[in-house]
Design a protein around this motif. Structure first.
Motif, PDB file in Angstrom:
ATOM      1  N   ILE A  86     -64.399  -7.194  26.871  1.00  0.00           N
ATOM      2  CA  ILE A  86     -65.149  -8.267  27.518  1.00  0.00           C
ATOM      3  C   ILE A  86     -66.078  -7.711  28.592  1.00  0.00           C
ATOM      4  N   LEU A  87     -65.598  -6.757  29.365  1.00  0.00           N
ATOM      5  CA  LEU A  87     -66.388  -6.226  30.480  1.00  0.00           C
ATOM      6  C   LEU A  87     -67.483  -5.267  30.024  1.00  0.00           C
ATOM      7  N   PHE A  88     -67.203  -4.446  29.026  1.00  0.00           N
ATOM      8  CA  PHE A  88     -68.134  -3.377  28.666  1.00  0.00           C
ATOM      9  C   PHE A  88     -68.649  -3.445  27.232  1.00  0.00           C
ATOM     10  N   GLY A  89     -68.233  -4.436  26.463  1.00  0.00           N
ATOM     11  CA  GLY A  89     -68.732  -4.572  25.103  1.00  0.00           C
ATOM     12  C   GLY A  89     -68.318  -3.415  24.219  1.00  0.00           C
ATOM     13  N   THR A  90     -69.248  -2.969  23.383  1.00  0.00           N
ATOM     14  CA  THR A  90     -68.954  -1.896  22.417  1.00  0.00           C
ATOM     15  C   THR A  90     -69.295  -0.511  22.953  1.00  0.00           C
ATOM     16  N   TYR A  91     -69.484  -0.406  24.267  1.00  0.00           N
ATOM     17  CA  TYR A  91     -69.725   0.906  24.870  1.00  0.00           C
ATOM     18  C   TYR A  91     -68.537   1.807  24.533  1.00  0.00           C
ATOM     19  N   TYR A 155     -75.385  -0.242  22.257  1.00  0.00           N
ATOM     20  CA  TYR A 155     -73.952  -0.296  22.516  1.00  0.00           C
ATOM     21  C   TYR A 155     -73.637  -0.833  23.907  1.00  0.00           C
ATOM     22  N   TRP A 156     -74.666  -1.075  24.706  1.00  0.00           N
ATOM     23  CA  TRP A 156     -74.422  -1.639  26.028  1.00  0.00           C
ATOM     24  C   TRP A 156     -73.995  -3.092  25.872  1.00  0.00           C
ATOM     25  N   GLY A 157     -73.250  -3.573  26.833  1.00  0.00           N
ATOM     26  CA  GLY A 157     -72.850  -4.967  26.763  1.00  0.00           C
ATOM     27  C   GLY A 157     -72.000  -5.363  27.947  1.00  0.00           C
ATOM     28  N   GLY A 158     -71.568  -6.613  27.936  1.00  0.00           N
ATOM     29  CA  GLY A 158     -70.684  -7.111  28.969  1.00  0.00           C
ATOM     30  C   GLY A 158     -71.338  -7.333  30.316  1.00  0.00           C
ATOM     31  N   LEU A 159     -70.528  -7.255  31.341  1.00  0.00           N
ATOM     32  CA  LEU A 159     -71.001  -7.539  32.698  1.00  0.00           C
ATOM     33  C   LEU A 159     -72.058  -6.557  33.187  1.00  0.00           C
TER      34      LEU A 159
END
Length: 367
Positions: A86-91, A155-159
């Motif tokens: 949830i916080l960082f996605g697919t990183y 691949y970045w994502g989330g907060l």
């Protein structure tokens, strides 16, 4: 302080007496206010206890589907089990310390910049902090140097993605919106017409359309072999969209400044830009702090729309976590409640800082 200026009277009586006086004045002043107060208290007594029972007393943090199935309240185990997704996605999992460090660095720069209002010595460091900090954040997120593994921004994502899009958007949309407002107020017909057309066209379409055009349509007009990163296109779209709304906010502030202030600059033989920087803009920007922060809050929440172009912001990663295992799908309420709490915390902090900033800038004014 002049001799005629009077200090406000000090509060009289004990804390209980002052509380009773305040309640009579603000909560029970007349039969209508009394009914509203009693009705609001009854509604809260009906609403809050079940929420506490569901969200705290009968809730579970067990990060397993079996543990959640046994709970009679909220399943915060869903958030517990999928927190990093949830916080960082697919990183990349082993590299998630990098977006965490980048997020902490970004928040630190933002807090230090906001503290410049109260601490003048900090102001001279604001621009250097951003000039040095942004490249460091980019290195942490992308990598490829200093021994860091390269990570594509797909691949970045989330907060971290939400904070980057909103923070960079604010930093660039603010001056661009200010220039548009000055252009719309300009005496040069060509500049004024261009500013008006841009503002009205952008404000006439929703952000989702701007993002769609930036992601899908814009690459079609580029020469063969020329590409622009999808994240960069989304960031530019957010900046251009927000700047149009900020321009109208700033224009309202410029119109609220008395004409005599403009004439004062002319009487001092100041140039246009000197007059704006030293006399007009400090007054205009102070007048429009609430609507300006309102635009910032709106933009922060609108970053969730980047999911339509394949970028997973904070809300997008909550959806991704729900879809990661079909058994978690029924716990969507807990996932969206967690996301709503984070969004509320950030937006509420922005609103409280807005009120604090207004109070600080009005110090010394005679009431």
């Amino acid at each position: 302080m002049s001799e005629n200026a009077k200090l406000p009277p000090l509060p009289v009586g004990t804390f209980v007496e002052r509380s009773v006086t305040w309640s009579k004045k603000n909560l029970f002043d007349g039969w209508f206010n009394t009914i509203l107060t009693l009705g609001s208290v009854a509604f809260l007594l009906w609403l809050i206890p079940p929420i506490i029972e569901w969200g705290i007393i009968n809730a579970t943090l067990t990060p397993t589907i079996e543990g959640c199935a046994e709970a009679t309240g909220a399943c915060w185990g869903f958030v517990n089990a999928n927190l990093r997704l949830i916080l960082f996605g697919t990183y990349p999992y082993d590299e998630q310390w990098r977006p965490l460090l980048a997020m902490i660095l970004l928040m630190g720069i933002i807090c230090a910049s906001l503290g410049g209002v109260k601490y003048p010595n900090v102001r001279k460091w604001i621009i250097p902090m951003w000039v040095i900090g942004v490249p460091i954040i980019a290195i942490l997120m992308w990598g490829g140097v200093l021994g860091l593994t390269y990570v594509q921004n797909s691949y970045w994502g989330g907060l971290p993605l939400t904070l980057i899009l909103s923070s960079i958007g604010i930093v660039f949309a603010f001056p661009f919106g200010l220039l548009l407002a000055l252009g719309r107020q300009s005496n040069m017909p060509a500049l004024r017409t261009l500013s008006v057309v841009y503002i009205e066209v952008i404000r006439g379409v929703p952000l989702i359309t701007v993002l769609f055009m930036a992601s899908v349509m814009f690459p079609l007009f580029l020469p063969d072999g020329v590409t622009i990163d999808k994240l960069l296109r989304a960031q530019i779209g957010i900046i251009l969209f927000t700047a149009a709304y900020l321009a109208e906010v700033f224009r309202g502030g410029l119109q609220a400044v008395p004409r005599g202030q403009f004439e004062a600059g002319e009487s001092l033989a100041l140039s246009y830009w000197q007059s704006m920087r030293l006399i007009i803009l400090p007054q205009a920007l102070r007048l429009v702090i609430p609507p300006t922060v309102n635009s910032f809050i709106s933009m922060f929440k609108d970053t969730t729309l980047v999911v339509i172009i394949g970028l997973f912001d904070f809300l997008g990663t909550v959806k991704l976590a729900l879809r990661s295992d079909p058994a978690w799908t029924k716990y969507y309420v807990e996932g969206y409640t967690f996301a709503a709490a984070i969004f509320f915390l950030i937006c509420f902090s922005m609103a409280k800082y807005s009120a604090y900033l207004e109070k600080e800038l009005r110090k010394g004014e005679r009431r």
